[in-house]
Write an enzyme that holds these catalytic residues in place. Sequence first.
Site, PDB file in Angstrom:
ATOM      1  N   ASN A   3       0.961  -1.144  -0.012  1.00  0.00           N
ATOM      2  CA  ASN A   3      -0.142  -0.005  -0.136  1.00  0.00           C
ATOM      3  C   ASN A   3       0.827   1.152  -0.082  1.00  0.00           C
ATOM      4  OD1 ASN A   3      -1.791   1.860   0.484  1.00  0.00           O
ATOM      5  ND2 ASN A   3      -2.385   1.482   2.524  1.00  0.00           N
ATOM      6  N   LYS A  26       0.077   4.197  -0.329  1.00  0.00           N
ATOM      7  CA  LYS A  26      -0.742   5.429   0.111  1.00  0.00           C
ATOM      8  C   LYS A  26      -0.169   6.768  -0.668  1.00  0.00           C
ATOM      9  CE  LYS A  26      -0.264   3.510   4.567  1.00  0.00           C
ATOM     10  NZ  LYS A  26      -0.399   3.711   6.224  1.00  0.00           N
ATOM     11  N   GLU A  30      -7.143   5.125   7.370  1.00  0.00           N
ATOM     12  CA  GLU A  30      -6.906   6.444   6.786  1.00  0.00           C
ATOM     13  C   GLU A  30      -8.063   7.212   5.990  1.00  0.00           C
ATOM     14  OE1 GLU A  30      -3.140   5.612   5.275  1.00  0.00           O
ATOM     15  OE2 GLU A  30      -2.304   5.253   7.365  1.00  0.00           O
ATOM     16  N   GLY A  74       1.726   2.670  10.884  1.00  0.00           N
ATOM     17  CA  GLY A  74       2.667   3.803  10.798  1.00  0.00           C
ATOM     18  C   GLY A  74       3.481   4.392  12.117  1.00  0.00           C
TER      19      GLY A  74
HETATM   20  P1  PGA Z   1       2.459   0.725   7.786  1.00  0.00           P
HETATM   21  O1  PGA Z   1       0.756   0.854   6.906  1.00  0.00           O
HETATM   22  O2  PGA Z   1       3.007  -0.225   7.406  1.00  0.00           O
HETATM   23  O3  PGA Z   1       2.972   1.812   7.242  1.00  0.00           O
HETATM   24  O4  PGA Z   1       2.101   0.832   9.174  1.00  0.00           O
HETATM   25  C1  PGA Z   1       0.037  -0.153   6.948  1.00  0.00           C
HETATM   26  C2  PGA Z   1      -1.085   0.234   6.121  1.00  0.00           C
HETATM   27  O5  PGA Z   1      -1.703   1.566   6.433  1.00  0.00           O
HETATM   28  O6  PGA Z   1      -1.833  -0.576   5.395  1.00  0.00           O
END
Ligand code: PGA
Length: 252
Positions: A10, A12, A96, A171
Site C-alpha cells: 500500500n 499510500k 486513513e 505507521g
Molecule cells: P504501515 O501501514 O505498514 O506503514 O504501518 C500499513 C497500512 O496502512 O496499510
Amino acid sequence: MKKKFIIIANWKMYPRSAKEAKVSFLELAKKTGFPRHVKVVIAPPFPYLAFFRKNRTLALGAQDIFYEPKGAFTGDVSGPMIKSLGADYVIVGHSERRKFAGETDAIVNKKLKQALRSGLRPILCIGETDRDVDGIFFGVLKKQIENAFNKVKSSDARRVIVAYEPVWAIGTGRPAMPRDANEAALFIKKVLAARYGVSFAKRVQVIYGGSVDAKIAETFLREQEISGLLVGGASLNPRSFLNIVQCAASVS
Ligand code: PGA
C-alpha cells in the site's frame, strides 16, 4: 498443503513523482519467480496505476473506489475504470480513509459491493482504534465486519480479503503482537462463520497490517490464521518489500 499468502504493498500517497514511481515499479517488476503460493499486489496512487502493467509476478490494486459505477462525481474513480487499467484488487475502508475522508461503515459497505460488482477483489480493512484490556475492541471489529458485509451474499463474500489493521499499529513502528493478530484473525473468521458458515470461514483469507517490516514479517506469517500482509511504509523501498515477499516464499 502449503498456505497461500497474499502480500500487498500500500503505497499510500507516495512517491512524490511519476518518475520515482516508475523506477520503483520497474525494480519490483524485474524480480520474477515468486513461488506460486505467494501472490504479490502493488497498490499505488491512482495516477501511477495508469502506467503500471501487471505481469506474471505482480498484480495491481487500487487504494480506493467510489461506490457508483459512473456519473457526476467530481474527483472520484469508479470500479470499471480501475478494472480497465488491469487492476484486480482494491483496498476498501482503510482507516486513513475512515479518518480523513469521513468514510462510515455504511459507505464502506457500498464500496465493497461496488468493488465486487466491478469484478475486483476487495481488501476490506478493519481494526480498532484502541486495544483495551477488557477486550471491548472485539465488539468494534464485529460491528465493522457485520456492517461491511451487510447484504453481501456468500458467493460474493468469498472474494473478499479481510485485513486486520489495528489503527494504533499503523505507521507507528508499534506492530501488534503476532499472537494477538492471530487471535483477532480467528475472531474475524468466527464472526464470518456465524454469517456464512464454517466452511466459508475456513477459506477466507485474513491478513495483517500495521508497522510490518522485513524483520518481523515472518513472525506474522507463521501464525496459523494469518494469510498475508498489508504493508505501508516498508513497501516504499522495493528492496525491503521484496525481502518481505521473500519471507512469505520461505514460510511453508
Ligand atoms: P504501515 O501501514 O505498514 O506503514 O504501518 C500499513 C497500512 O496502512 O496499510
